[in-house]
Motif scaffolding. Structure first.
Motif, PDB file in Angstrom:
ATOM      1  N   ALA A 119       0.822  -1.205   0.000  1.00 58.82           N
ATOM      2  CA  ALA A 119       0.000   0.000   0.000  1.00 58.82           C
ATOM      3  C   ALA A 119       0.860   1.261   0.000  1.00 58.82           C
ATOM      4  CB  ALA A 119      -0.934   0.001   1.206  1.00 58.82           C
ATOM      5  N   LEU A 120       1.955   1.241   0.769  1.00 56.34           N
ATOM      6  CA  LEU A 120       2.853   2.397   0.802  1.00 56.34           C
ATOM      7  C   LEU A 120       3.528   2.613  -0.547  1.00 56.34           C
ATOM      8  CD1 LEU A 120       4.439   1.907   4.325  1.00 56.34           C
ATOM      9  CD2 LEU A 120       3.217   3.955   3.564  1.00 56.34           C
ATOM     10  N   VAL A 121       3.949   1.526  -1.204  1.00 56.12           N
ATOM     11  CA  VAL A 121       4.588   1.647  -2.516  1.00 56.12           C
ATOM     12  C   VAL A 121       3.612   2.230  -3.523  1.00 56.12           C
ATOM     13  CG1 VAL A 121       5.530   0.332  -4.447  1.00 56.12           C
ATOM     14  CG2 VAL A 121       6.280  -0.171  -2.115  1.00 56.12           C
ATOM     15  N   ALA A 122       2.381   1.738  -3.495  1.00 53.16           N
ATOM     16  CA  ALA A 122       1.374   2.255  -4.427  1.00 53.16           C
ATOM     17  C   ALA A 122       1.088   3.730  -4.170  1.00 53.16           C
ATOM     18  CB  ALA A 122       0.097   1.433  -4.301  1.00 53.16           C
ATOM     19  N   ALA A 126       1.807   7.777  -6.480  1.00 55.76           N
ATOM     20  CA  ALA A 126       0.615   8.483  -6.949  1.00 55.76           C
ATOM     21  C   ALA A 126       0.961   9.857  -7.510  1.00 55.76           C
ATOM     22  CB  ALA A 126      -0.379   8.623  -5.794  1.00 55.76           C
ATOM     23  N   ASP A 127       0.100  10.375  -8.351  1.00 57.47           N
ATOM     24  CA  ASP A 127       0.281  11.718  -8.910  1.00 57.47           C
ATOM     25  C   ASP A 127      -0.030  12.776  -7.851  1.00 57.47           C
ATOM     26  OD1 ASP A 127       0.879  10.610 -11.389  1.00 57.47           O
ATOM     27  OD2 ASP A 127      -1.225  10.642 -12.034  1.00 57.47           O
ATOM     28  N   GLY A 128       0.582  13.942  -8.025  1.00 59.11           N
ATOM     29  CA  GLY A 128       0.246  15.079  -7.178  1.00 59.11           C
ATOM     30  C   GLY A 128       1.002  15.181  -5.881  1.00 59.11           C
ATOM     31  N   LEU A 129       2.033  14.349  -5.689  1.00 61.76           N
ATOM     32  CA  LEU A 129       2.801  14.432  -4.445  1.00 61.76           C
ATOM     33  C   LEU A 129       3.728  15.645  -4.468  1.00 61.76           C
ATOM     34  CD1 LEU A 129       3.801  10.705  -3.835  1.00 61.76           C
ATOM     35  CD2 LEU A 129       1.809  11.947  -2.991  1.00 61.76           C
ATOM     36  N   ASN A 130       4.158  16.056  -3.266  1.00 62.28           N
ATOM     37  CA  ASN A 130       5.109  17.159  -3.093  1.00 62.28           C
ATOM     38  C   ASN A 130       4.599  18.470  -3.662  1.00 62.28           C
ATOM     39  OD1 ASN A 130       7.036  15.434  -1.843  1.00 62.28           O
ATOM     40  ND2 ASN A 130       7.597  14.663  -3.878  1.00 62.28           N
ATOM     41  N   ASP A 131       3.311  18.645  -3.597  1.00 58.88           N
ATOM     42  CA  ASP A 131       2.665  19.892  -4.012  1.00 58.88           C
ATOM     43  C   ASP A 131       2.111  20.551  -2.755  1.00 58.88           C
ATOM     44  OD1 ASP A 131       0.957  21.888  -4.977  1.00 58.88           O
ATOM     45  OD2 ASP A 131       0.480  20.729  -6.777  1.00 58.88           O
ATOM     46  N   TYR A 132       2.279  21.873  -2.652  1.00 55.55           N
ATOM     47  CA  TYR A 132       1.805  22.570  -1.458  1.00 55.55           C
ATOM     48  C   TYR A 132       0.312  22.895  -1.514  1.00 55.55           C
ATOM     49  CZ  TYR A 132       6.014  23.042   1.286  1.00 55.55           C
ATOM     50  OH  TYR A 132       7.104  22.775   2.083  1.00 55.55           O
ATOM     51  N   THR A 133      -0.379  22.364  -2.486  1.00 51.66           N
ATOM     52  CA  THR A 133      -1.828  22.514  -2.510  1.00 51.66           C
ATOM     53  C   THR A 133      -2.424  21.817  -1.295  1.00 51.66           C
ATOM     54  OG1 THR A 133      -1.839  22.536  -4.917  1.00 51.66           O
ATOM     55  CG2 THR A 133      -3.924  22.062  -3.814  1.00 51.66           C
ATOM     56  N   ARG A 134      -3.234  22.527  -0.555  1.00 51.20           N
ATOM     57  CA  ARG A 134      -3.800  21.970   0.675  1.00 51.20           C
ATOM     58  C   ARG A 134      -5.039  21.153   0.332  1.00 51.20           C
ATOM     59  NH1 ARG A 134      -2.909  26.930   5.047  1.00 51.20           N
ATOM     60  NH2 ARG A 134      -0.637  26.966   4.823  1.00 51.20           N
ATOM     61  N   GLU A 135      -4.854  19.852   0.286  1.00 55.13           N
ATOM     62  CA  GLU A 135      -5.913  18.931  -0.106  1.00 55.13           C
ATOM     63  C   GLU A 135      -6.533  18.334   1.148  1.00 55.13           C
ATOM     64  OE1 GLU A 135      -6.349  16.119  -3.972  1.00 55.13           O
ATOM     65  OE2 GLU A 135      -4.475  16.046  -2.874  1.00 55.13           O
ATOM     66  N   ARG A 140      -8.774   9.572  -3.967  1.00 50.06           N
ATOM     67  CA  ARG A 140      -8.789   8.124  -3.764  1.00 50.06           C
ATOM     68  C   ARG A 140      -9.371   7.757  -2.401  1.00 50.06           C
ATOM     69  NH1 ARG A 140      -3.191   5.321  -4.759  1.00 50.06           N
ATOM     70  NH2 ARG A 140      -4.521   3.504  -4.361  1.00 50.06           N
ATOM     71  N   LEU A 141      -8.994   8.517  -1.370  1.00 48.08           N
ATOM     72  CA  LEU A 141      -9.500   8.186  -0.038  1.00 48.08           C
ATOM     73  C   LEU A 141     -10.990   8.492   0.056  1.00 48.08           C
ATOM     74  CD1 LEU A 141      -9.098   7.153   2.779  1.00 48.08           C
ATOM     75  CD2 LEU A 141      -8.285   9.418   3.472  1.00 48.08           C
ATOM     76  N   ARG A 142     -11.409   9.619  -0.503  1.00 50.62           N
ATOM     77  CA  ARG A 142     -12.841   9.935  -0.453  1.00 50.62           C
ATOM     78  C   ARG A 142     -13.651   8.877  -1.199  1.00 50.62           C
ATOM     79  NH1 ARG A 142     -16.045  15.625  -1.828  1.00 50.62           N
ATOM     80  NH2 ARG A 142     -18.132  14.676  -1.858  1.00 50.62           N
ATOM     81  N   ALA A 143     -13.150   8.449  -2.340  1.00 52.18           N
ATOM     82  CA  ALA A 143     -13.860   7.422  -3.107  1.00 52.18           C
ATOM     83  C   ALA A 143     -13.944   6.110  -2.334  1.00 52.18           C
ATOM     84  CB  ALA A 143     -13.168   7.208  -4.447  1.00 52.18           C
ATOM     85  N   ALA A 144     -12.946   5.852  -1.479  1.00 57.39           N
ATOM     86  CA  ALA A 144     -12.936   4.609  -0.709  1.00 57.39           C
ATOM     87  C   ALA A 144     -13.890   4.649   0.477  1.00 57.39           C
ATOM     88  CB  ALA A 144     -11.517   4.311  -0.228  1.00 57.39           C
TER      89      ALA A 144
END
Length: 451
Positions: A119-122, A126-135, A140-144
């Protein structure tokens, strides 16, 4: 210390001004440890303010560990300010490092947790890492989690664990002096949180089906700004709210504007379905669901979903600090939630935990010690005398949590809270453990504990 002497050194006679002036005197050493302060009434008379104003200042100083009120000596100075501490939680089960059986902390069994590597490797790819956008929550988590949420949530947020979610909701809803209604008994850490915030705690008695309607009705007459309760897997008592009880509570809450905070602390490990007041009040209900015990404490993840304005207040407060929860950790949980093998493993863990709890409850019941409850990772055990029971168990190498940490006021009956998630599966060892617990609970063989 003379009241007149202290009054001369207070320029602002408000509660905040009194607290600030005395804090400065303590910090600079003018007022030293063990100094006995004037009475609340005496200082109020010198300042020309109400006794309530001075009492509020004393409460603030007490919260920061600067003063303590003793029965015979009155209020004495302890020293310079310290950070507020979760006193109840810090004092649970501290009987040294030599105890062989830890039943104090309700932590999961590591052998039953799902592996994190894949799970950590996957998540790390993921796309969008290391961006300072406050998400606030990753897609993926919301969909889950959204398909399994018990009511339509308009606000979503991932936070660093269930208690952080509950703390931030209370902190952004209540001002010092406001009232918050809670179950009693309830989680020790929740009591610590509310005392640190400075709210008035309104206890609501519970039975096997959750908060008692008559008790909630009395609490609502005090106009609390929030009602915080655990709909299932309740700690420390193990009750779960039934649909019938939820309907009774909803009828009472219909006439109030109180924010409803539901703390789902064990989440997918609960054997009871989620019965949420959010189905009736989606615009003022927030559910906090933790995944620490089911999927791993080091994920430090809980999801907050519900009333948009309440969730937005939490988002704003978090923007002063962390801003957002690690997207890697969020998507790690999302991966776990979507993995069929992990779902099967969590389901197995749920069955094992329920069986361990039920076996110890049955062993204790056979020895005249009833426990009650039907869900959760703990047992609420009645004892004749709490201090004596703690000493007896410690002498046998067993640490447990004292029941007095889970109530607002001293209770008429004593209890211990026993964590059951990591109990032995050996029948003989469990029977021997039950013998010792029954001995501690009753004060001797053959004597039944109070129900």
């Amino acid at each position: 210390m003379e009241a007149a002497w202290l009054a001369e050194r207070i320029g602002d006679p408000s509660a905040r001004g009194i607290a600030a002036a005395l804090t400065a005197l303590i910090r600079e050493g003018t007022v030293t440890a063990q100094t006995r302060l004037p009475t609340v009434r005496g200082l109020a008379r010198e300042l020309g303010v109400s006794s309530g104003t001075v009492a509020e200042a004393w409460a603030e100083l007490r919260k920061h560990g600067m003063i303590r009120t003793e029965r015979r000596r009155g209020t004495v100075v302890l020293g310079p300010p310290d950070v507020p501490r979760p006193i109840r939680y810090e004092r649970i089960g501290h009987f040294g490092d030599r105890l062989a059986i830890d039943l104090a902390i309700a932590s999961p069994d590591a052998a039953l947790l799902p592996p994190l590597e894949a799970a950590l490797v996957a998540a790390a790819g993921a796309d969008g890492l290391n961006d300072y956008t406050r998400e606030t929550i990753t897609p993926r988590l919301r969909a889950a989690v959204e398909p399994h949420w018990p009511f339509p949530a308009r606000g979503w947020l991932a936070v660093g664990g269930g208690y952080e979610g509950v703390q931030l909701l209370c902190q952004t809803t209540a001002l010092p002096g406001d009232r918050i209604a809670i179950e009693e008994p309830t989680a020790a850490r929740l009591l610590d949180i509310l005392e640190t915030i400075g709210v008035q705690i309104i206890p609501v008695a519970c039975d096997q089906d959750g908060p008692v309607p008559a008790a909630l009705a009395r609490a609502l007459r005090a106009r609390p700004v929030a009602f915080v309760y655990q709909p299932r897997g309740q700690s420390p008592c193990g009750h779960a709210v039934t649909p019938e009880r939820s309907a009774e509570l909803a009828a009472l809450l219909e006439r109030s504007a109180t924010l409803i905070v539901e703390d789902d602390g064990i989440g997918e490990l609960s054997v009871s379905p989620t019965v949420s007041l959010g189905t009736r009040f989606p615009d003022r209900t927030v559910l906090v669901r933790s995944y620490s015990k089911s999927h791993g404490p080091d994920l430090r993840i809980a999801v907050v979903g519900g009333a948009a304005d309440a969730v937005e207040r939490v988002r704003v407060l978090r923007s002063f600090g962390t801003g957002w929860t690690s997207r890697i950790l969020q998507d790690t949980l999302a991966h776990l939630l979507g993995d069929p093998e992990v779902r099967e493993r969590v389901g197995h863990a749920r069955e094992v935990y329920a069986a361990r709890r039920a076996r110890l409850a049955a062993e204790l019941a056979a020895r005249g010690v009833p426990t009650g409850g039907r869900d959760g990772l703990v047992l609420w055990v009645p004892v004749r005398d709490e201090p004596a029971a703690l000493v007896t168990l410690a002498a046998h190498g067993i640490s447990v949590a004292p029941g007095s940490r889970y109530v607002v006021e001293p209770a008429s009956r004593h209890h211990l809270r026993l964590a059951t998630a990591r109990l032995t599966d050996d029948p003989d060892e469990l029977a021997a453990l039950a013998d010792v617990i029954a001995l501690a609970a009753t004060g001797g063989p053959g004597v039944s504990a109070a129900p």
